[in-house]
Motif scaffolding. Structure first.
Motif, PDB file in Angstrom:
ATOM      1  N   ASP A  88       0.847  -1.196   0.000  1.00  0.00           N
ATOM      2  CA  ASP A  88       0.000   0.000   0.000  1.00  0.00           C
ATOM      3  C   ASP A  88       0.883   1.248   0.000  1.00  0.00           C
ATOM      4  OD1 ASP A  88      -1.653   2.247   1.250  1.00  0.00           O
ATOM      5  OD2 ASP A  88      -3.175   0.673   1.041  1.00  0.00           O
ATOM      6  N   PRO A  89       0.598   2.226  -0.857  1.00  0.00           N
ATOM      7  CA  PRO A  89       1.452   3.429  -0.920  1.00  0.00           C
ATOM      8  C   PRO A  89       1.472   4.252   0.357  1.00  0.00           C
ATOM      9  CG  PRO A  89      -0.530   3.691  -2.263  1.00  0.00           C
ATOM     10  CD  PRO A  89      -0.468   2.261  -1.871  1.00  0.00           C
ATOM     11  N   ARG A  90       0.562   3.952   1.300  1.00  0.00           N
ATOM     12  CA  ARG A  90       0.571   4.687   2.568  1.00  0.00           C
ATOM     13  C   ARG A  90       1.671   4.204   3.505  1.00  0.00           C
ATOM     14  NH1 ARG A  90      -5.838   4.070   3.588  1.00  0.00           N
ATOM     15  NH2 ARG A  90      -5.389   2.155   2.407  1.00  0.00           N
ATOM     16  N   GLY A  91       2.389   3.143   3.129  1.00  0.00           N
ATOM     17  CA  GLY A  91       3.572   2.727   3.870  1.00  0.00           C
ATOM     18  C   GLY A  91       3.304   1.981   5.149  1.00  0.00           C
ATOM     19  N   PHE A  92       2.328   1.075   5.161  1.00  0.00           N
ATOM     20  CA  PHE A  92       2.058   0.278   6.354  1.00  0.00           C
ATOM     21  C   PHE A  92       3.198  -0.712   6.590  1.00  0.00           C
ATOM     22  CE2 PHE A  92      -2.401   0.956   4.644  1.00  0.00           C
ATOM     23  CZ  PHE A  92      -2.653   2.042   5.463  1.00  0.00           C
ATOM     24  N   THR A  93       3.482  -1.023   7.845  1.00  0.00           N
ATOM     25  CA  THR A  93       4.560  -1.951   8.197  1.00  0.00           C
ATOM     26  C   THR A  93       3.999  -3.158   8.931  1.00  0.00           C
ATOM     27  OG1 THR A  93       4.995  -0.760  10.257  1.00  0.00           O
ATOM     28  CG2 THR A  93       6.267  -0.115   8.322  1.00  0.00           C
ATOM     29  N   ALA A  94       4.589  -4.310   8.687  1.00  0.00           N
ATOM     30  CA  ALA A  94       4.165  -5.544   9.337  1.00  0.00           C
ATOM     31  C   ALA A  94       4.799  -5.658  10.719  1.00  0.00           C
ATOM     32  CB  ALA A  94       4.553  -6.738   8.475  1.00  0.00           C
ATOM     33  N   SER A  95       4.113  -6.346  11.604  1.00  0.00           N
ATOM     34  CA  SER A  95       4.594  -6.530  12.977  1.00  0.00           C
ATOM     35  C   SER A  95       5.110  -7.954  13.163  1.00  0.00           C
ATOM     36  CB  SER A  95       3.467  -6.278  13.986  1.00  0.00           C
ATOM     37  OG  SER A  95       2.924  -4.986  13.846  1.00  0.00           O
ATOM     38  N   ILE A  96       6.229  -8.075  13.883  1.00  0.00           N
ATOM     39  CA  ILE A  96       6.774  -9.373  14.268  1.00  0.00           C
ATOM     40  C   ILE A  96       6.963  -9.369  15.788  1.00  0.00           C
ATOM     41  CG2 ILE A  96       8.597 -11.071  13.953  1.00  0.00           C
ATOM     42  CD1 ILE A  96       7.183 -10.438  11.352  1.00  0.00           C
ATOM     43  N   PRO A  97       6.307 -10.211  16.586  1.00  0.00           N
ATOM     44  CA  PRO A  97       5.318 -11.183  16.151  1.00  0.00           C
ATOM     45  C   PRO A  97       4.049 -10.509  15.637  1.00  0.00           C
ATOM     46  CG  PRO A  97       5.325 -11.038  18.536  1.00  0.00           C
ATOM     47  CD  PRO A  97       6.477 -10.201  18.052  1.00  0.00           C
ATOM     48  N   PHE A  98       3.236 -11.272  14.914  1.00  0.00           N
ATOM     49  CA  PHE A  98       2.024 -10.718  14.324  1.00  0.00           C
ATOM     50  C   PHE A  98       1.153 -10.066  15.391  1.00  0.00           C
ATOM     51  CE2 PHE A  98      -2.453 -11.065  13.080  1.00  0.00           C
ATOM     52  CZ  PHE A  98      -2.422 -10.401  11.855  1.00  0.00           C
ATOM     53  N   ASN A  99       0.654  -8.881  15.070  1.00  0.00           N
ATOM     54  CA  ASN A  99      -0.186  -8.112  15.988  1.00  0.00           C
ATOM     55  C   ASN A  99      -1.568  -7.967  15.355  1.00  0.00           C
ATOM     56  OD1 ASN A  99      -1.446  -6.335  17.694  1.00  0.00           O
ATOM     57  ND2 ASN A  99       0.022  -4.655  17.394  1.00  0.00           N
ATOM     58  N   PRO A 100      -2.604  -8.592  15.913  1.00  0.00           N
ATOM     59  CA  PRO A 100      -3.937  -8.491  15.314  1.00  0.00           C
ATOM     60  C   PRO A 100      -4.481  -7.070  15.299  1.00  0.00           C
ATOM     61  CG  PRO A 100      -4.043  -9.528  17.479  1.00  0.00           C
ATOM     62  CD  PRO A 100      -2.601  -9.436  17.126  1.00  0.00           C
ATOM     63  N   ASP A 101      -3.897  -6.171  16.132  1.00  0.00           N
ATOM     64  CA  ASP A 101      -4.302  -4.769  16.097  1.00  0.00           C
ATOM     65  C   ASP A 101      -3.651  -4.023  14.935  1.00  0.00           C
ATOM     66  OD1 ASP A 101      -5.876  -5.132  18.313  1.00  0.00           O
ATOM     67  OD2 ASP A 101      -4.359  -4.409  19.728  1.00  0.00           O
ATOM     68  N   ASN A 102      -2.728  -4.689  14.258  1.00  0.00           N
ATOM     69  CA  ASN A 102      -2.061  -4.100  13.085  1.00  0.00           C
ATOM     70  C   ASN A 102      -1.996  -5.174  11.989  1.00  0.00           C
ATOM     71  OD1 ASN A 102      -0.467  -2.166  11.579  1.00  0.00           O
ATOM     72  ND2 ASN A 102       1.313  -3.442  12.039  1.00  0.00           N
ATOM     73  N   PRO A 103      -3.160  -5.541  11.413  1.00  0.00           N
ATOM     74  CA  PRO A 103      -3.193  -6.644  10.452  1.00  0.00           C
ATOM     75  C   PRO A 103      -2.599  -6.244   9.092  1.00  0.00           C
ATOM     76  CG  PRO A 103      -5.387  -5.719  10.701  1.00  0.00           C
ATOM     77  CD  PRO A 103      -4.513  -5.006  11.690  1.00  0.00           C
ATOM     78  N   VAL A 104      -1.288  -6.378   8.995  1.00  0.00           N
ATOM     79  CA  VAL A 104      -0.557  -6.019   7.778  1.00  0.00           C
ATOM     80  C   VAL A 104       0.233  -7.239   7.312  1.00  0.00           C
ATOM     81  CG1 VAL A 104       1.173  -4.510   6.734  1.00  0.00           C
ATOM     82  CG2 VAL A 104      -0.371  -3.609   8.493  1.00  0.00           C
ATOM     83  N   VAL A 105       0.167  -7.536   6.031  1.00  0.00           N
ATOM     84  CA  VAL A 105       0.833  -8.696   5.444  1.00  0.00           C
ATOM     85  C   VAL A 105       1.998  -8.229   4.577  1.00  0.00           C
ATOM     86  CG1 VAL A 105       0.521 -10.551   3.743  1.00  0.00           C
ATOM     87  CG2 VAL A 105      -1.215 -10.160   5.514  1.00  0.00           C
ATOM     88  N   PRO A 106       3.205  -8.801   4.760  1.00  0.00           N
ATOM     89  CA  PRO A 106       4.373  -8.366   3.994  1.00  0.00           C
ATOM     90  C   PRO A 106       4.551  -9.121   2.675  1.00  0.00           C
ATOM     91  CG  PRO A 106       5.084  -9.903   5.656  1.00  0.00           C
ATOM     92  CD  PRO A 106       3.590  -9.770   5.821  1.00  0.00           C
ATOM     93  N   LEU A 107       3.472  -9.727   2.179  1.00  0.00           N
ATOM     94  CA  LEU A 107       3.490 -10.462   0.922  1.00  0.00           C
ATOM     95  C   LEU A 107       2.523  -9.796  -0.044  1.00  0.00           C
ATOM     96  CD1 LEU A 107       3.159 -13.954   2.592  1.00  0.00           C
ATOM     97  CD2 LEU A 107       5.237 -13.088   1.534  1.00  0.00           C
ATOM     98  N   THR A 108       2.736 -10.010  -1.336  1.00  0.00           N
ATOM     99  CA  THR A 108       1.884  -9.342  -2.309  1.00  0.00           C
ATOM    100  C   THR A 108       1.844 -10.120  -3.613  1.00  0.00           C
ATOM    101  OG1 THR A 108       1.518  -7.291  -3.540  1.00  0.00           O
ATOM    102  CG2 THR A 108       3.796  -7.890  -3.100  1.00  0.00           C
TER     103      THR A 108
END
Length: 541
Positions: free
Chosen positions: A491-511
């Motif tokens: 997404d051009p808005r620049g969202f970042t994925a969380s490690i470990p996965f954070n359900p409050d920040n559901p971002v996927v680093p795959l496309t």
């Protein structure tokens, strides 16, 4: 922009004390803006939540739905609301109707928009303007908030209007549907008013025409559903085989209890290569003997289901109608269809009346609600879907979106390749069945004086479907984890994925983004986004 939009959203959730009254055409008259959309039902649950949570000012939303059989809103819905403070331009405070046609599936979000050299093909859309309260029935317990009406040929001219869609919404990229002479190319559905297909349906569209904007909507988890009786039998079989722990209770529905099907097996079912459940066997860990699923039924407390004229227990396969995103995603993920030369195509439908002699039995319900009804029919021996005329009890599977509350119905999700259909598993790259979506609209439309406002609403709508803040607010917590929509780091808005996965920040680093086409492509294997803002991070499982 990202932070300000998220702040506005957060403020809007706390603004209940300042909420206005709900809007109805008989009290509030005509709206300031009507936006007509058409497309797939895969994202219906997320769309409804996005409208209520972010587009509508708190307390202002009324929803109007058609009723078809046991389905409410499965074909049309209109959302009448006051524009929320977070909306761009002059939309805040306006009276807005956002209409959503799901009838005909995702294909109706592409072919009718692109027809006639991009000028569009008029479709039946839900009309609520000018109707009175007496024209509607209260939908459920939310009197004054939700309304419904059974729409048939007898009253369709009152409730439907023919107009070109302003935008299309898809759970896939448009290119995977624009494949003439394949199972993906959209097929027509009959108009309600005339009982016949719309005239002049194009059959050869193979690309998005110039002059259209495509806004990615983030991703959606898709799932594989099985009838409840088959779910229990799979559990009993996998306990006997040792792939499920002995401690699992047959019928339990949680992350540790879901049975598993691998991709090759699912592909074989979708392609119609496995005819009967007698052909599917496990090796009993105690005796080292082969045992068929039918022979394990007693372990699950399940009676053997319908057998055909050959004495076999036919496999039930619920695929989807042509042009449905849910079908296109499944065919791409499991069969590499239609992108790979000589790929197996999904199995052909079983003609009505041939169920007694067919194996497998293959049906193509025309929507998510129709799929739900077919699964219930196969499990219970009923025919609410109209696709089980013999009232047989059939152990069946169905392709579906992954965010439905299966616990309330006699079907269940299963794991694929050992992992449940959750956003966390998508983010880790271990769950394969997902895709990004798109909202489409004309970039410019000189003949429409409100086009700037319509584009702004469609863009806000698409952005919210791809926002992690909104996804967190609208996603469903199912018995095995959180599923639904998510943002991607592309997404051009620049969202970042969380490690470990954070359900409050559901971002996927795959496309599924393809550099060559500049758009997402469901037919390719997703890869890590090495251009992610802040650097790529992906969690191994």
């Amino acid at each position: 922009m990202k932070k300000s939009r998220q702040l506005a959203f957060a403020v809007s959730l706390l603004a209940g004390a300042q909420s206005a009254s709900a809007l109805t055409p008989w009290t509030d008259g005509a709206p300031d803006l009507i936006v007509y959309t058409s497309g797939g039902a895969a994202q219906d649950q997320a769309i409804t939540r996005v409208v209520s949570a972010t587009l509508a000012a708190p307390g202002t939303l009324d929803t109007f739905s058609d009723v078809s059989g046991s389905s409410i809103g499965g074909r049309w819905q209109s959302f009448y609301f006051t524009g929320n403070a977070n909306l761009p331009g002059g939309l805040a405070g306006k009276k807005i109707i956002l209409e959503k046609r799901s009838y005909g599936a995702a294909g109706y979000g592409v072919v009718p928009l692109f027809a006639n050299n991009g000028d569009g093909l008029p479709l039946e859309h839900l009309n609520i303007v000018g109707l009175g309260q007496a024209d509607w029935e209260v939908d459920g317990a939310e009197g004054g908030k939700k309304w419904k009406k059974t729409i048939s040929q007898a009253n369709a001219s009152t409730y439907l209007t023919k107009v070109v869609s302003d935008g299309g919404f898809l759970g896939v990229d448009p290119d995977i549907l624009l494949k003439p002479n394949t199972e993906n190319y959209p097929e027509q559905v009959n108009e309600v008013i005339t009982g016949a297909p719309e005239p002049d349906w194009p059959l050869t569209l193979n690309q998005v025409p110039a002059g259209f904007t495509q806004v990615p909507t983030g991703g959606l988890v898709y799932g594989l559903a099985v009838t409840e009786e088959l779910y229990r039998v799979l559990q009993a079989a996998q306990k006997r085989a040792g792939s499920l722990p002995e401690a699992v209770t047959v019928g339990a529905y949680d992350a540790g209890s879901l049975p598993n099907l691998n991709r090759n097996f699912v592909a074989s079912l979708l392609a119609g290569k496995i005819a009967s459940w007698e052909q599917v066997k496990i090796v009993d860990k105690n005796t080292n003997q082969a045992v068929s699923l039918v022979d394990v039924a007693a372990d699950a407390g399940i009676a053997a289901p319908f057998t055909n004229g050959d004495g076999k227990t036919p496999v039930g396969v619920s695929r989807r109608n042509k042009g449905a995103a849910i079908g296109a995603v499944a065919y791409a993920k499991f069969l590499n269809y239609p992108g790979t030369a000589n790929a197996n195509k999904p199995a052909d439908n079983t003609p009505d009346g041939d169920e007694d002699i067919a194996a497998p039995i293959v049906k193509s319900p025309g929507g998510v609600n129709a799929t739900n009804n077919l699964l219930k029919d196969w499990n219970n021996g009923t025919n609410a879907s109209g696709l089980n005329p013999g009232l047989q009890k059939i152990w069946g599977i169905a392709v579906n979106s992954g965010d439905r509350d299966a616990g309330a119905n006699p079907w269940r999700y299963v794991k694929i390749d050992g992992f449940a259909p959750t956003i966390e598993n998508v983010a880790a790259g271990v769950y394969p069945h997902w895709a990004e979506g798109v909202v489409l609209y004309r970039t410019n439309k000189s003949g429409d004086s409100q086009w700037t406002d319509k584009k702004a609403l469609l863009k806000a709508f698409a952005d919210d479907l791809g926002s992690p803040t909104v996804a967190k607010a609208v996603n469903a917590t199912l018995p095995f984890g959180i599923s639904g929509i998510f943002a991607t780091t592309k997404d051009p808005r620049g969202f970042t994925a969380s490690i470990p996965f954070n359900p409050d920040n559901p971002v996927v680093p795959l496309t599924h983004f393809c550099e060559a086409t500049g758009s997402t492509q469901t037919g390719i294997v997703p890869v890590a986004d090495d251009q992610a803002a802040g650097g790529l991070q992906i969690q191994l499982k």
